[in-house]
Design a protein around this motif. Structure first.
Motif, PDB file in Angstrom:
ATOM      1  N   GLU A  22      22.219   5.775  -4.011  1.00 33.96           N
ATOM      2  CA  GLU A  22      21.891   5.175  -2.880  1.00 33.96           C
ATOM      3  C   GLU A  22      20.482   4.231  -2.889  1.00 33.96           C
ATOM      4  OE1 GLU A  22      22.790   8.475  -2.720  1.00 33.96           O
ATOM      5  OE2 GLU A  22      24.887   7.893  -2.014  1.00 33.96           O
ATOM      6  N   THR A  23      19.730   4.659  -3.881  1.00 32.42           N
ATOM      7  CA  THR A  23      18.673   3.613  -4.231  1.00 32.42           C
ATOM      8  C   THR A  23      18.590   2.227  -4.151  1.00 32.42           C
ATOM      9  OG1 THR A  23      17.511   5.430  -5.395  1.00 32.42           O
ATOM     10  CG2 THR A  23      16.460   3.502  -5.550  1.00 32.42           C
ATOM     11  N   ILE A  24      17.976   1.761  -3.591  1.00 41.86           N
ATOM     12  CA  ILE A  24      18.178   0.033  -3.533  1.00 41.86           C
ATOM     13  C   ILE A  24      17.056  -0.439  -4.384  1.00 41.86           C
ATOM     14  CG2 ILE A  24      18.118  -2.021  -1.942  1.00 41.86           C
ATOM     15  CD1 ILE A  24      18.940   0.102   0.331  1.00 41.86           C
ATOM     16  N   ILE A  25      17.499  -1.493  -5.282  1.00 48.43           N
ATOM     17  CA  ILE A  25      16.247  -2.427  -5.922  1.00 48.43           C
ATOM     18  C   ILE A  25      16.118  -3.551  -4.950  1.00 48.43           C
ATOM     19  CG2 ILE A  25      18.049  -3.236  -7.347  1.00 48.43           C
ATOM     20  CD1 ILE A  25      15.845  -3.530  -9.312  1.00 48.43           C
ATOM     21  N   ARG A  26      14.985  -3.904  -4.862  1.00 50.41           N
ATOM     22  CA  ARG A  26      14.541  -5.111  -4.322  1.00 50.41           C
ATOM     23  C   ARG A  26      13.422  -6.107  -5.430  1.00 50.41           C
ATOM     24  NH1 ARG A  26      10.940  -4.888   1.381  1.00 50.41           N
ATOM     25  NH2 ARG A  26       9.758  -3.495  -0.091  1.00 50.41           N
ATOM     26  N   GLN A  27      14.168  -7.206  -5.419  1.00 51.43           N
ATOM     27  CA  GLN A  27      13.384  -8.016  -6.674  1.00 51.43           C
ATOM     28  C   GLN A  27      12.844  -9.046  -5.773  1.00 51.43           C
ATOM     29  OE1 GLN A  27      16.462  -8.730  -9.868  1.00 51.43           O
ATOM     30  NE2 GLN A  27      14.705  -8.345 -11.168  1.00 51.43           N
ATOM     31  N   THR A  28      11.242  -9.155  -5.659  1.00 46.38           N
ATOM     32  CA  THR A  28      10.659 -10.155  -5.135  1.00 46.38           C
ATOM     33  C   THR A  28       9.480 -10.776  -6.165  1.00 46.38           C
ATOM     34  OG1 THR A  28       9.416  -8.719  -4.005  1.00 46.38           O
ATOM     35  CG2 THR A  28      11.282  -9.515  -2.915  1.00 46.38           C
ATOM     36  N   LYS A  29       9.105 -11.870  -5.936  1.00 44.94           N
ATOM     37  CA  LYS A  29       8.017 -12.237  -6.878  1.00 44.94           C
ATOM     38  C   LYS A  29       6.527 -11.467  -6.543  1.00 44.94           C
ATOM     39  CE  LYS A  29       6.404 -16.410  -8.817  1.00 44.94           C
ATOM     40  NZ  LYS A  29       6.461 -18.053  -8.919  1.00 44.94           N
ATOM     41  N   TYR A  30       6.302 -11.279  -5.193  1.00 46.53           N
ATOM     42  CA  TYR A  30       4.991 -10.814  -4.891  1.00 46.53           C
ATOM     43  C   TYR A  30       4.912  -9.204  -4.335  1.00 46.53           C
ATOM     44  CZ  TYR A  30       3.988 -15.526  -5.959  1.00 46.53           C
ATOM     45  OH  TYR A  30       3.808 -16.926  -6.427  1.00 46.53           O
ATOM     46  N   LEU A  31       6.155  -8.905  -3.716  1.00 47.75           N
ATOM     47  CA  LEU A  31       5.947  -7.884  -2.754  1.00 47.75           C
ATOM     48  C   LEU A  31       5.405  -6.567  -3.616  1.00 47.75           C
ATOM     49  CD1 LEU A  31       8.670  -7.980  -0.244  1.00 47.75           C
ATOM     50  CD2 LEU A  31       6.326  -7.985   0.003  1.00 47.75           C
ATOM     51  N   ASN A  32       5.578  -6.466  -4.874  1.00 44.14           N
ATOM     52  CA  ASN A  32       5.140  -5.200  -5.713  1.00 44.14           C
ATOM     53  C   ASN A  32       3.763  -5.265  -5.865  1.00 44.14           C
ATOM     54  OD1 ASN A  32       5.328  -7.230  -7.621  1.00 44.14           O
ATOM     55  ND2 ASN A  32       5.847  -6.051  -9.165  1.00 44.14           N
ATOM     56  N   ASN A  33       3.084  -6.249  -5.616  1.00 45.95           N
ATOM     57  CA  ASN A  33       1.693  -6.148  -5.913  1.00 45.95           C
ATOM     58  C   ASN A  33       0.635  -6.349  -4.792  1.00 45.95           C
ATOM     59  OD1 ASN A  33      -0.484  -6.562  -7.379  1.00 45.95           O
ATOM     60  ND2 ASN A  33      -0.046  -8.538  -8.541  1.00 45.95           N
ATOM     61  N   ILE A  34       1.122  -5.689  -3.613  1.00 46.27           N
ATOM     62  CA  ILE A  34       0.339  -5.636  -2.273  1.00 46.27           C
ATOM     63  C   ILE A  34      -1.068  -5.325  -2.477  1.00 46.27           C
ATOM     64  CG2 ILE A  34       0.249  -4.847  -0.060  1.00 46.27           C
ATOM     65  CD1 ILE A  34       3.237  -4.376  -0.058  1.00 46.27           C
ATOM     66  N   ILE A  35      -1.333  -4.293  -3.273  1.00 49.02           N
ATOM     67  CA  ILE A  35      -2.672  -3.799  -3.315  1.00 49.02           C
ATOM     68  C   ILE A  35      -3.654  -4.711  -4.035  1.00 49.02           C
ATOM     69  CG2 ILE A  35      -4.259  -2.188  -4.557  1.00 49.02           C
ATOM     70  CD1 ILE A  35      -2.073  -0.261  -4.342  1.00 49.02           C
ATOM     71  N   GLU A  36      -3.138  -5.678  -4.957  1.00 49.44           N
ATOM     72  CA  GLU A  36      -3.680  -6.729  -5.485  1.00 49.44           C
ATOM     73  C   GLU A  36      -4.153  -7.758  -4.507  1.00 49.44           C
ATOM     74  OE1 GLU A  36      -3.426  -9.053  -9.721  1.00 49.44           O
ATOM     75  OE2 GLU A  36      -3.282  -7.040  -9.600  1.00 49.44           O
ATOM     76  N   GLN A  37      -3.197  -8.351  -3.741  1.00 48.56           N
ATOM     77  CA  GLN A  37      -3.083  -9.190  -2.866  1.00 48.56           C
ATOM     78  C   GLN A  37      -4.293  -8.824  -1.774  1.00 48.56           C
ATOM     79  OE1 GLN A  37       0.412 -10.898  -1.386  1.00 48.56           O
ATOM     80  NE2 GLN A  37       1.107 -11.407  -3.594  1.00 48.56           N
ATOM     81  N   ASP A  38      -4.279  -7.606  -1.505  1.00 53.15           N
ATOM     82  CA  ASP A  38      -4.929  -7.148  -0.264  1.00 53.15           C
ATOM     83  C   ASP A  38      -6.520  -6.984  -0.400  1.00 53.15           C
ATOM     84  OD1 ASP A  38      -5.249  -6.044   2.279  1.00 53.15           O
ATOM     85  OD2 ASP A  38      -5.622  -3.910   1.404  1.00 53.15           O
ATOM     86  N   HIS A  39      -6.861  -7.027  -1.765  1.00 60.41           N
ATOM     87  CA  HIS A  39      -8.495  -6.966  -2.071  1.00 60.41           C
ATOM     88  C   HIS A  39      -8.930  -8.174  -2.320  1.00 60.41           C
ATOM     89  CE1 HIS A  39      -7.367  -7.184  -6.293  1.00 60.41           C
ATOM     90  NE2 HIS A  39      -8.764  -7.320  -6.587  1.00 60.41           N
ATOM     91  N   ARG A  40      -8.321  -9.288  -2.121  1.00 65.00           N
ATOM     92  CA  ARG A  40      -8.822 -10.595  -2.502  1.00 65.00           C
ATOM     93  C   ARG A  40      -9.794 -10.909  -1.582  1.00 65.00           C
ATOM     94  NH1 ARG A  40      -3.103 -13.908  -1.275  1.00 65.00           N
ATOM     95  NH2 ARG A  40      -3.055 -13.108   0.798  1.00 65.00           N
ATOM     96  N   PHE A  41      -9.626 -10.605  -0.244  1.00 66.36           N
ATOM     97  CA  PHE A  41     -10.833 -10.889   0.793  1.00 66.36           C
ATOM     98  C   PHE A  41     -11.961 -10.045   0.612  1.00 66.36           C
ATOM     99  CE2 PHE A  41      -6.650 -11.786   2.941  1.00 66.36           C
ATOM    100  CZ  PHE A  41      -6.951 -13.400   2.879  1.00 66.36           C
ATOM    101  N   ILE A  42     -11.770  -9.067   0.036  1.00 65.19           N
ATOM    102  CA  ILE A  42     -12.921  -8.072  -0.395  1.00 65.19           C
ATOM    103  C   ILE A  42     -13.844  -8.819  -1.479  1.00 65.19           C
ATOM    104  CG2 ILE A  42     -13.744  -5.971  -1.147  1.00 65.19           C
ATOM    105  CD1 ILE A  42     -11.518  -4.638   0.555  1.00 65.19           C
TER     106      ILE A  42
END
Length: 90
Positions: free
Chosen positions: A54-74
């Motif tokens: 039942e495990t679903i695989i979701r392939q996206t270009k940027y969603l697996n890198n949320i932490i790295e995108q989140d700290h750019r403003f800091i």
């Protein structure tokens, strides 16, 4: 063409190590980038019953890198303060 570090065997070894960690539960969704070896490795793990069907695989270009995108403003805030001294604190 995949490099020697991003092939199906390396991806399968990574997922197996992550899934057997004692503090992890079986994932409902796995988000990965567009690397073509990830779906093949996950399908092999499902066939070997190391991963739930039942495990679903979701392939996206940027969603697996949320932490790295989140700290750019800091980074912008700290970079501005790093070289400038306030006249009130001198």
């Amino acid at each position: 063409m995949l490099s020697e570090n991003r092939d199906i065997h390396a991806a399968k070894r990574f997922f197996k190590k992550a899934l057997t960690s004692p503090h992890n539960q079986s994932p409902r969704v796995i988000t990965v980038d567009k690397n073509p070896s990830y779906p093949a490795a996950i399908d092999q793990l499902k066939d070997e019953k190391d991963l739930s069907k039942e495990t679903i695989i979701r392939q996206t270009k940027y969603l697996n890198n949320i932490i790295e995108q989140d700290h750019r403003f800091i980074k912008k805030i700290t970079a501005m303060k790093a070289g400038v001294q306030s006249p009130w604190y001198n």
